[in-house]
Scaffold this motif. Structure first.
Motif, PDB file in Angstrom:
ATOM      1  N   UNK A  77     -10.049  -0.617  -9.526  1.00 59.06           N
ATOM      2  CA  UNK A  77      -9.725  -1.893  -8.884  1.00 59.06           C
ATOM      3  C   UNK A  77      -8.228  -2.179  -8.969  1.00 59.06           C
ATOM      4  N   UNK A  78      -7.624  -1.863 -10.106  1.00 57.10           N
ATOM      5  CA  UNK A  78      -6.183  -2.065 -10.260  1.00 57.10           C
ATOM      6  C   UNK A  78      -5.403  -1.163  -9.308  1.00 57.10           C
ATOM      7  N   UNK A  79      -5.869   0.083  -9.160  1.00 58.86           N
ATOM      8  CA  UNK A  79      -5.220   1.013  -8.243  1.00 58.86           C
ATOM      9  C   UNK A  79      -5.320   0.509  -6.806  1.00 58.86           C
ATOM     10  N   UNK A  80      -6.462  -0.066  -6.462  1.00 58.48           N
ATOM     11  CA  UNK A  80      -6.641  -0.620  -5.120  1.00 58.48           C
ATOM     12  C   UNK A  80      -5.607  -1.723  -4.860  1.00 58.48           C
ATOM     13  N   UNK A  81      -5.445  -2.613  -5.822  1.00 60.29           N
ATOM     14  CA  UNK A  81      -4.486  -3.698  -5.655  1.00 60.29           C
ATOM     15  C   UNK A  81      -3.068  -3.193  -5.488  1.00 60.29           C
ATOM     16  N   UNK A  82      -2.688  -2.215  -6.307  1.00 62.38           N
ATOM     17  CA  UNK A  82      -1.323  -1.678  -6.212  1.00 62.38           C
ATOM     18  C   UNK A  82      -1.111  -0.948  -4.895  1.00 62.38           C
ATOM     19  N   UNK A  83      -2.061  -0.078  -4.551  1.00 61.37           N
ATOM     20  CA  UNK A  83      -1.892   0.782  -3.374  1.00 61.37           C
ATOM     21  C   UNK A  83      -1.870  -0.026  -2.086  1.00 61.37           C
ATOM     22  N   UNK A  84      -2.838  -0.936  -1.924  1.00 68.18           N
ATOM     23  CA  UNK A  84      -2.851  -1.750  -0.717  1.00 68.18           C
ATOM     24  C   UNK A  84      -1.663  -2.710  -0.691  1.00 68.18           C
ATOM     25  N   UNK A  85      -1.259  -3.214  -1.857  1.00 69.25           N
ATOM     26  CA  UNK A  85      -0.121  -4.118  -1.910  1.00 69.25           C
ATOM     27  C   UNK A  85       1.155  -3.448  -1.445  1.00 69.25           C
ATOM     28  N   UNK A  86       1.385  -2.206  -1.875  1.00 69.11           N
ATOM     29  CA  UNK A  86       2.579  -1.477  -1.459  1.00 69.11           C
ATOM     30  C   UNK A  86       2.550  -1.187   0.038  1.00 69.11           C
ATOM     31  N   UNK A  87       1.372  -0.806   0.546  1.00 66.16           N
ATOM     32  CA  UNK A  87       1.253  -0.506   1.973  1.00 66.16           C
ATOM     33  C   UNK A  87       1.484  -1.760   2.811  1.00 66.16           C
ATOM     34  N   UNK A  88       0.880  -2.861   2.418  1.00 63.06           N
ATOM     35  CA  UNK A  88       1.056  -4.115   3.152  1.00 63.06           C
ATOM     36  C   UNK A  88       2.524  -4.532   3.145  1.00 63.06           C
ATOM     37  N   UNK A  89       3.197  -4.328   2.012  1.00 63.35           N
ATOM     38  CA  UNK A  89       4.615  -4.647   1.928  1.00 63.35           C
ATOM     39  C   UNK A  89       5.446  -3.864   2.925  1.00 63.35           C
ATOM     40  N   UNK A  90       5.032  -2.634   3.234  1.00 62.67           N
ATOM     41  CA  UNK A  90       5.758  -1.804   4.189  1.00 62.67           C
ATOM     42  C   UNK A  90       5.438  -2.200   5.629  1.00 62.67           C
ATOM     43  N   UNK A  91       4.200  -2.597   5.869  1.00 64.73           N
ATOM     44  CA  UNK A  91       3.763  -2.924   7.222  1.00 64.73           C
ATOM     45  C   UNK A  91       4.217  -4.321   7.649  1.00 64.73           C
ATOM     46  N   UNK A  92       4.182  -5.273   6.722  1.00 65.34           N
ATOM     47  CA  UNK A  92       4.524  -6.662   7.040  1.00 65.34           C
ATOM     48  C   UNK A  92       5.993  -6.802   7.422  1.00 65.34           C
ATOM     49  N   UNK A  93       6.278  -7.768   8.277  1.00 68.05           N
ATOM     50  CA  UNK A  93       7.638  -7.987   8.750  1.00 68.05           C
ATOM     51  C   UNK A  93       8.377  -9.040   7.943  1.00 68.05           C
ATOM     52  N   UNK A  94       7.699  -9.638   6.970  1.00 68.23           N
ATOM     53  CA  UNK A  94       8.343 -10.628   6.108  1.00 68.23           C
ATOM     54  C   UNK A  94       7.494 -10.790   4.857  1.00 68.23           C
ATOM     55  N   UNK A  95       8.084 -11.404   3.843  1.00 64.00           N
ATOM     56  CA  UNK A  95       7.349 -11.636   2.605  1.00 64.00           C
ATOM     57  C   UNK A  95       6.176 -12.578   2.829  1.00 64.00           C
ATOM     58  N   UNK A  96       6.371 -13.576   3.682  1.00 64.67           N
ATOM     59  CA  UNK A  96       5.291 -14.524   3.949  1.00 64.67           C
ATOM     60  C   UNK A  96       4.145 -13.858   4.700  1.00 64.67           C
ATOM     61  N   UNK A  97       4.475 -12.966   5.624  1.00 68.93           N
ATOM     62  CA  UNK A  97       3.422 -12.249   6.346  1.00 68.93           C
ATOM     63  C   UNK A  97       2.666 -11.328   5.401  1.00 68.93           C
ATOM     64  N   UNK A  98       3.373 -10.673   4.483  1.00 69.28           N
ATOM     65  CA  UNK A  98       2.723  -9.809   3.500  1.00 69.28           C
ATOM     66  C   UNK A  98       1.736 -10.606   2.651  1.00 69.28           C
ATOM     67  N   UNK A  99       2.156 -11.804   2.234  1.00 72.16           N
ATOM     68  CA  UNK A  99       1.284 -12.647   1.418  1.00 72.16           C
ATOM     69  C   UNK A  99       0.039 -13.052   2.197  1.00 72.16           C
ATOM     70  N   UNK A 100       0.203 -13.321   3.482  1.00 74.43           N
ATOM     71  CA  UNK A 100      -0.929 -13.718   4.316  1.00 74.43           C
ATOM     72  C   UNK A 100      -1.903 -12.558   4.491  1.00 74.43           C
ATOM     73  N   UNK A 101      -1.391 -11.358   4.701  1.00 79.91           N
ATOM     74  CA  UNK A 101      -2.266 -10.196   4.875  1.00 79.91           C
ATOM     75  C   UNK A 101      -3.048  -9.942   3.581  1.00 79.91           C
ATOM     76  N   UNK A 102      -2.352 -10.016   2.449  1.00 78.08           N
ATOM     77  CA  UNK A 102      -3.034  -9.786   1.165  1.00 78.08           C
ATOM     78  C   UNK A 102      -4.146 -10.814   0.949  1.00 78.08           C
ATOM     79  N   UNK A 103      -3.902 -12.043   1.371  1.00 74.39           N
ATOM     80  CA  UNK A 103      -4.911 -13.092   1.202  1.00 74.39           C
ATOM     81  C   UNK A 103      -6.158 -12.793   2.049  1.00 74.39           C
TER      82      UNK A 103
END
Length: 242
Positions: A214-240
């Motif tokens: 579960x921890x690996x899932x959070x890290x891996x998807x978080x890093x990917x979303x950070x690369x795909x998102x166009x802003x920090x706020x968009x990244x936070x929204x996708x993670x939510x």
């Protein structure tokens, strides 16, 4: 993949069922790959083909990326915008983490290394086309990038204030992220752990990730979303959402 292909000829990646990630894969296809292709004499008799570097075969790029997209499993390819959320996606499964929270499912995707090499060659050429000191034979490629960036901006027109103005470098960055996602999983410890935990998910199955998984899932998807998102706020929204 041919019947004689071996494991060394292919690489298995993890692709998440996340809108922004799937959108990125398809945007590499169109407008980027599509804009590089020769024009049709019948449909565009007055247009001339781009003069591409001799070391860049854009038809091969189109074929390679088409095969990569075709390797995506049905739950990802059937990710239609008009599909009602309550309708189950054929072949999908449920992924849970932590205290039973449902998360975006991850799917193993096996692609040919040769196709990735073709796309990496495109990426190398696009990088050389970015600076003003680009080689002379990359001028048309640079102009094509300009048009792709304009098209990507137009595609964001419905976002209003959240609209993003794309540059040539943004387009190249999208291809970088896509190829990084599809690259060698064995170079990422979290991806290795997740791929082993998920295996070959069966339709309608439920897989639960616990502890390190579960921890690996959070890290891996978080890093990917950070690369795909166009802003920090968009990244936070996708993670939510996922």
């Amino acid at each position: 993949m041919s019947d004689t292909a071996t494991a060394s000829d292919t690489v298995t990646a993890l692709v998440p069922d996340i809108d922004e990630v799937l959108d990125l894969l398809h945007q590499v296809d169109d407008p980027l790959v599509n804009y590089l292709q020769p024009v049709s004499d019948e449909e565009n008799p007055d247009e001339e083909d781009w003069q591409m570097p001799e070391t860049l075969d854009v038809r091969a790029v189109d074929q390679a990326w088409t095969r990569i997209l075709q390797a995506l499993p049905e739950p990802l390819t059937s990710h239609l915008r008009d599909r009602r959320e309550e309708e189950p996606v054929p072949g999908s499964y449920t992924l849970l983490t932590g205290a039973g929270y449902q998360r975006a499912s991850l799917y193993p995707v096996t692609v040919d290394r040769a196709d990735l090499a073709v796309m990496t060659n495109l990426l190398d050429h696009l990088r050389r086309a970015l600076p003003a000191t680009r080689p002379d034979d990359h001028r048309d490629l640079s102009e094509a990038l300009d048009q792709v960036a304009d098209r990507r901006t137009d595609l964001d027109s419905h976002l209003g204030a959240r609209r993003h103005t794309y540059s040539d470098a943004d387009v190249v960055r999208e291809l970088e992220v896509a190829l990084d996602l599809l690259g060698a999983v064995d170079q990422d410890a979290d991806a290795v752990l997740l791929l082993k935990a998920i295996g070959t998910p069966q339709p309608d199955a439920t897989i639960e990730l616990r502890g390190e998984q579960a921890e690996a899932y959070g890290r891996w998807t978080g890093q990917l979303i950070g690369k795909v998102a166009r802003s920090a706020s968009e990244a936070a929204l996708i993670r939510y959402v996922v």
